[in-house]
Motif scaffolding. Structure first.
Motif, PDB file in Angstrom:
ATOM      1  N   VAL A  78      12.222 -10.658 -16.957  1.00  0.00           N
ATOM      2  CA  VAL A  78      13.879 -10.139 -17.191  1.00  0.00           C
ATOM      3  C   VAL A  78      14.103  -9.922 -18.628  1.00  0.00           C
ATOM      4  O   VAL A  78      15.024  -8.911 -18.931  1.00  0.00           O
ATOM      5  N   MET A  79      13.953 -10.753 -19.633  1.00  0.00           N
ATOM      6  CA  MET A  79      14.132 -10.437 -21.003  1.00  0.00           C
ATOM      7  C   MET A  79      13.646  -9.058 -21.266  1.00  0.00           C
ATOM      8  O   MET A  79      14.115  -8.236 -22.027  1.00  0.00           O
ATOM      9  N   GLY A  80      12.243  -8.962 -21.053  1.00  0.00           N
ATOM     10  CA  GLY A  80      11.543  -7.644 -21.523  1.00  0.00           C
ATOM     11  C   GLY A  80      12.157  -6.516 -20.567  1.00  0.00           C
ATOM     12  O   GLY A  80      11.537  -5.439 -20.914  1.00  0.00           O
ATOM     13  N   GLU A  81      12.912  -6.739 -19.496  1.00  0.00           N
ATOM     14  CA  GLU A  81      13.005  -5.569 -18.767  1.00  0.00           C
ATOM     15  C   GLU A  81      11.917  -4.774 -18.264  1.00  0.00           C
ATOM     16  O   GLU A  81      11.766  -3.602 -18.081  1.00  0.00           O
ATOM     17  N   ILE A  82      10.906  -5.741 -17.674  1.00  0.00           N
ATOM     18  CA  ILE A  82       9.637  -4.959 -17.059  1.00  0.00           C
ATOM     19  C   ILE A  82       9.902  -5.155 -15.797  1.00  0.00           C
ATOM     20  O   ILE A  82       9.921  -6.237 -14.818  1.00  0.00           O
ATOM     21  N   PRO A  83       9.459  -3.936 -14.939  1.00  0.00           N
ATOM     22  CA  PRO A  83       9.658  -4.074 -13.463  1.00  0.00           C
ATOM     23  C   PRO A  83       8.580  -4.811 -12.722  1.00  0.00           C
ATOM     24  O   PRO A  83       7.348  -4.956 -13.053  1.00  0.00           O
ATOM     25  N   LEU A  84       9.012  -5.510 -11.943  1.00  0.00           N
ATOM     26  CA  LEU A  84       8.201  -6.388 -11.421  1.00  0.00           C
ATOM     27  C   LEU A  84       8.776  -6.792 -10.099  1.00  0.00           C
ATOM     28  O   LEU A  84       9.990  -7.201  -9.807  1.00  0.00           O
ATOM     29  N   VAL A  85       8.004  -7.084  -8.885  1.00  0.00           N
ATOM     30  CA  VAL A  85       8.268  -7.415  -7.419  1.00  0.00           C
ATOM     31  C   VAL A  85       7.617  -8.748  -7.147  1.00  0.00           C
ATOM     32  O   VAL A  85       6.386  -8.815  -7.342  1.00  0.00           O
ATOM     33  N   LEU A  94       0.834  -1.120  -0.136  1.00  0.00           N
ATOM     34  CA  LEU A  94      -0.113   0.057  -0.091  1.00  0.00           C
ATOM     35  C   LEU A  94       0.643   1.221   0.171  1.00  0.00           C
ATOM     36  O   LEU A  94       0.615   2.287  -0.765  1.00  0.00           O
ATOM     37  N   ALA A  95       1.883   1.400   0.763  1.00  0.00           N
ATOM     38  CA  ALA A  95       2.735   2.443   1.078  1.00  0.00           C
ATOM     39  C   ALA A  95       3.708   2.573  -0.222  1.00  0.00           C
ATOM     40  O   ALA A  95       4.050   3.777  -0.431  1.00  0.00           O
ATOM     41  N   SER A  96       4.041   1.918  -1.066  1.00  0.00           N
ATOM     42  CA  SER A  96       4.744   1.874  -2.007  1.00  0.00           C
ATOM     43  C   SER A  96       4.150   2.365  -3.194  1.00  0.00           C
ATOM     44  O   SER A  96       4.912   2.958  -4.221  1.00  0.00           O
ATOM     45  N   GLY A  97       2.883   2.479  -3.382  1.00  0.00           N
ATOM     46  CA  GLY A  97       2.077   2.996  -4.530  1.00  0.00           C
ATOM     47  C   GLY A  97       1.780   1.961  -5.428  1.00  0.00           C
ATOM     48  O   GLY A  97       1.265   2.377  -6.429  1.00  0.00           O
ATOM     49  N   MET A  98       2.122   0.781  -5.355  1.00  0.00           N
ATOM     50  CA  MET A  98       1.666  -0.031  -6.225  1.00  0.00           C
ATOM     51  C   MET A  98       0.148  -0.207  -6.246  1.00  0.00           C
ATOM     52  O   MET A  98      -0.347  -0.343  -4.988  1.00  0.00           O
ATOM     53  N   GLU A  99      -0.457  -0.639  -7.161  1.00  0.00           N
ATOM     54  CA  GLU A  99      -1.911  -0.755  -7.313  1.00  0.00           C
ATOM     55  C   GLU A  99      -2.391  -1.968  -7.726  1.00  0.00           C
ATOM     56  O   GLU A  99      -3.642  -2.314  -7.614  1.00  0.00           O
ATOM     57  N   ILE A 100      -1.487  -3.297  -7.816  1.00  0.00           N
ATOM     58  CA  ILE A 100      -2.116  -4.471  -8.424  1.00  0.00           C
ATOM     59  C   ILE A 100      -1.278  -5.502  -7.705  1.00  0.00           C
ATOM     60  O   ILE A 100       0.013  -5.340  -7.418  1.00  0.00           O
ATOM     61  N   CYS A 101      -1.975  -6.530  -7.026  1.00  0.00           N
ATOM     62  CA  CYS A 101      -1.327  -7.687  -6.638  1.00  0.00           C
ATOM     63  C   CYS A 101      -2.016  -8.841  -7.121  1.00  0.00           C
ATOM     64  O   CYS A 101      -3.174  -9.024  -7.222  1.00  0.00           O
ATOM     65  N   ALA A 102      -1.289  -9.489  -8.060  1.00  0.00           N
ATOM     66  CA  ALA A 102      -1.697 -10.769  -8.699  1.00  0.00           C
ATOM     67  C   ALA A 102      -1.219 -11.959  -7.877  1.00  0.00           C
ATOM     68  O   ALA A 102      -0.137 -12.145  -7.582  1.00  0.00           O
ATOM     69  N   MET A 103      -2.029 -12.967  -7.768  1.00  0.00           N
ATOM     70  CA  MET A 103      -1.728 -14.020  -6.698  1.00  0.00           C
ATOM     71  C   MET A 103      -2.599 -15.340  -6.871  1.00  0.00           C
ATOM     72  O   MET A 103      -3.509 -15.319  -7.498  1.00  0.00           O
ATOM     73  N   TYR A 104      -2.037 -16.184  -6.348  1.00  0.00           N
ATOM     74  CA  TYR A 104      -2.900 -17.540  -6.206  1.00  0.00           C
ATOM     75  C   TYR A 104      -2.609 -18.124  -4.765  1.00  0.00           C
ATOM     76  O   TYR A 104      -1.515 -18.007  -4.431  1.00  0.00           O
ATOM     77  N   CYS A 157       3.335  -0.814 -11.968  1.00  0.00           N
ATOM     78  CA  CYS A 157       4.287  -1.756 -11.209  1.00  0.00           C
ATOM     79  C   CYS A 157       3.525  -2.723 -10.280  1.00  0.00           C
ATOM     80  O   CYS A 157       3.040  -2.271  -9.422  1.00  0.00           O
ATOM     81  N   THR A 158       3.791  -3.854 -10.345  1.00  0.00           N
ATOM     82  CA  THR A 158       2.834  -4.897  -9.758  1.00  0.00           C
ATOM     83  C   THR A 158       3.657  -5.923  -8.988  1.00  0.00           C
ATOM     84  O   THR A 158       4.716  -6.102  -9.348  1.00  0.00           O
ATOM     85  N   VAL A 159       2.721  -6.406  -7.896  1.00  0.00           N
ATOM     86  CA  VAL A 159       3.623  -7.480  -7.157  1.00  0.00           C
ATOM     87  C   VAL A 159       2.795  -8.734  -7.089  1.00  0.00           C
ATOM     88  O   VAL A 159       1.519  -8.788  -7.373  1.00  0.00           O
ATOM     89  N   THR A 160       3.381  -9.782  -7.028  1.00  0.00           N
ATOM     90  CA  THR A 160       3.107 -11.249  -7.032  1.00  0.00           C
ATOM     91  C   THR A 160       3.392 -12.067  -5.782  1.00  0.00           C
ATOM     92  O   THR A 160       4.552 -11.758  -5.681  1.00  0.00           O
ATOM     93  N   ILE A 161       2.489 -12.383  -5.038  1.00  0.00           N
ATOM     94  CA  ILE A 161       3.028 -13.116  -3.742  1.00  0.00           C
ATOM     95  C   ILE A 161       2.939 -14.491  -3.662  1.00  0.00           C
ATOM     96  O   ILE A 161       1.691 -15.059  -4.200  1.00  0.00           O
ATOM     97  N   THR A 162       3.715 -15.298  -3.271  1.00  0.00           N
ATOM     98  CA  THR A 162       3.681 -16.634  -3.238  1.00  0.00           C
ATOM     99  C   THR A 162       4.699 -17.235  -2.219  1.00  0.00           C
ATOM    100  O   THR A 162       5.185 -16.647  -1.668  1.00  0.00           O
TER     101      THR A 162
END
Length: 637
Positions: free
Chosen positions: A337-344, A261-271, A316-321
């Motif tokens: 990594v190949m596309g150099e797309i930011p991801l947490v 929440l504090a980081s400003g990320m707006e999407i969490c994708a998870m299973y 910039c999105t986070v995925t939690i697992t």
């Protein structure tokens, strides 16, 4: 109590606690460790969490550790089915769960036996045991209770039989749903905690339910306090200093979610996956309030792919697992990594391999996080060492991900995920947030992957930017994002992606040393072992031993100055919760010994003789254990 002692069965008659002659003055303590254990579903975990929160509000340092059975719903009254919470309460700041338990409240004798066999109880530990099983209608249950009771008494434990069921039934029809609050009342008396704060916790815990539920639980709380005052011949006081600054008491998963929440990320994708799921549960409750969204995909692969797509589209999105889910995500992480797309990517580690031990802690995923994926796929890897660091690490991870257009992996574990600790309420800073997305026209001649020859960095193109149209795939590509199988271009792109790690490393500071900068022994750790290692070092230094510790938060890249720090000590070793071969095994020698993860990294990077010790029991390593390991290392040649 050791295994020999527990096997000595005694047939002594019941030794019930007598009512105290008069109210005793509380015994003043520096700290105490208490466990509440029951069958799953009886509320012992909620009781422990509430007790920790109350003590924290009283100004005590606390650290809670969940006791979780391996099965989601194990058989009732089983040795392996103990479920509950372990709370360490201190007069000063507490950084870990400590050593053995001083007092345990058990809802049946079988879960108590499980904790005894696990050697978690201190010799002479006080036991408050539900007495209903002594006269149970099933003679096998009554016999089991009596046998266990006699065995623990013979082994030197001080046992008080508590009529929890009987007392709770005077207030609620289903005592199984009320014992936890009755026990909370008893513990508030035992540890001299304010009932008003406990009542507030009940309102907080049950506030969404009918008012009659809240009222009944408050009555149970008061009944437990009153019974303990009338019948127990002991009570304690652990003085605390109430903070003048606002604090929060959360577990590591909630801290991670608050960091999102504090980081400003707006999407969490998870299973959903244990023990990571509660982080996304918390986000599901609050994320929409600040414009965020939790996407639950059909599996881990889809969750990672969704996150990458959202990040590519500027969010910039986070995925939690956890470990198994991280393994499934690896091919998709390679695409980022190949596309150099930011991801947490957050990996709340658990016991492995395969399904392993879903509810137990381990630090076994470090090498996977650093080197996992086919081909060379450099990623930043961080590991918070405290619950507070869980919060701030996510903010840092988001910044790095977007600054360097990289994947950032944050390694937590089950110990941090479920433990609670108070820390200063974060004061929001605008600098935490992601900057506005640049959607201005792309300057003429700019290229999608116009890598800087020194840092490997390139401007991030956002779909829809005028003049920025290009095609992105997972294939090797040149500066224009055109598919390129040319050998020179391929090697050049590998070089640029690697240079970004070097560029980040140049911005890092040397990790601080806990203790003196020079000495006989330096212990290096990472992740959730931080508090236990530093407490053990403090004990050793108080005994005059020249030992220090260093904790690594960045594992990829490693920060500067590590070799110079290690060179200030005669011996260096790591303490980790991942496997390393035991040198005293007959078949193990220097030619075939497997070292633990960080020891391997340090030995290969700095060519320094770094020894290691590891424990992979599924439980947090205790400071007393680490102290014994350090003493043995100091004595070794």
């Amino acid at each position: 109590m050791n295994e020999i002692a527990i096997e000595k069965t005694s047939r002594k008659s019941a030794n019930k606690a007598a009512a105290p002659a008069g109210k005793k003055a509380p015994i003043r303590l520096k700290e105490h460790i208490v466990e509440i254990i029951s069958d799953s579903g009886e509320g012992a975990q909620k009781c422990g969490q509430s007790l920790g929160a109350i003590a924290a509000q009283m100004g005590n340092g606390i650290w809670t550790t969940e006791i979780i059975p391996a099965e989601i719903r194990p058989p009732a009254r089983s040795v392996a089915g103990a479920s509950g919470n372990r709370i360490r309460i201190g007069s000063t700041y507490i950084t870990n769960g400590g050593d053995e338990t001083d007092l345990v409240v058990a809802f049946n004798e079988q879960v108590l036996l499980g904790r005894v066999k696990a050697k978690e109880l201190k010799p002479g530990c006080t036991i408050l045991l539900e007495s209903m099983w002594r006269t149970h209608a099933d003679p096998r249950i009554a016999e089991s209770y009596l046998e266990t009771y006699n065995r623990v008494v013979a082994a030197g434990y001080k046992v008080y039989e508590i009529p929890m069921e009987q007392e709770c039934r005077t207030i609620v029809a289903d005592a199984k749903r009320g014992k936890n609050m009755f026990v909370l009342g008893m513990l508030c008396y035992i540890y001299s905690l304010e009932l008003k704060l406990a009542a507030d916790q009940i309102v907080l815990a049950f506030g969404k339910k009918d008012q009659s539920v809240v009222d009944a639980n408050i009555k149970l709380l008061g009944a437990g306090h009153k019974w303990a005052e009338a019948n127990l011949d002991f009570c304690y006081s652990i003085p605390g200093v109430r903070s003048t600054e606002p604090q929060i008491v959360v577990n590591g998963n909630t801290a991670l979610a608050l960091g999102v929440l504090a980081s400003g990320m707006e999407i969490c994708a998870m299973y959903p996956i244990t023990p990571a799921t509660s982080a996304s549960h918390y986000l599901s409750e609050v994320f929409e309030n600040v414009g965020g969204m939790v996407h639950q995909a059909e599996d881990e692969i889809a969750a990672c792919a969704f996150a990458i797509g959202a990040s590519y589209a500027s969010k910039c999105t986070v995925t939690i697992t956890s470990g198994p889910g991280y393994s499934l995500k690896q091919e998709a992480i390679g695409l980022a990594v190949m596309g150099e797309i930011p991801l947490v990517v957050v990996n709340v580690m658990r016991g492995g391999p395969s399904t392993g031990q879903p509810t137990k802690m381990e630090q076994g995923d470090l090498m996977t996080a650093i080197f996992g994926s086919h081909g060379d796929a450099p990623k930043v890897v961080m590991a918070p060492g405290t619950i507070e660091e869980c919060f701030y690490s996510i903010i840092t991870a988001r910044k790095i991900a977007e600054t360097f257009n990289m994947v950032v992996v944050v390694l937590s574990d089950a110990a941090l995920a479920t433990s609670q600790q108070p820390f200063a309420r974060p004061k929001f800073s605008d600098s935490w947030m992601a900057p506005p997305v640049d959607q201005s026209p792309v300057p003429e001649g700019a290229r999608p992957y116009d890598w800087d020859d020194t840092t490997g960095l390139a401007r991030r193109f956002i779909p829809g930017q005028p003049g920025g149209m290009h095609t992105l795939t997972g294939l090797a590509h040149d500066r224009d994002s055109h598919v390129a199988y040319d050998a020179e271009v391929n090697e050049q792109t590998l070089r640029f992606r690697s240079l970004k790690l070097a560029a980040l490393q140049k911005t890092l500071k040397a990790p601080p040393v806990f203790g003196d900068a020079k000495g006989d022994l330096l212990v290096i750790g990472w992740g959730s072992t931080k508090g236990a290692i530093e407490e053990a070092v403090e004990m050793m230094r108080a005994e005059g031993k020249k030992v220090s510790s260093m904790h690594l938060q960045f594992l990829q890249p490693l920060p500067p100055g590590i070799k110079e720090i290690m060179q200030g000590f005669k011996k260096v070793m790591t303490i980790e919760s991942n496997w390393s071969d035991r040198p005293d095994d007959k078949i193990i020698d220097e030619n075939n010994r497997r070292y633990s993860s960080v020891a391997i990294l340090l030995r290969s990077r700095y060519l320094v003789d770094v020894d290691c010790w590891s424990e992979v029991t599924g439980q947090p390593i205790k400071p007393g254990t680490i102290r014994r390991v350090m003493l043995a290392k100091l004595k070794s040649k």
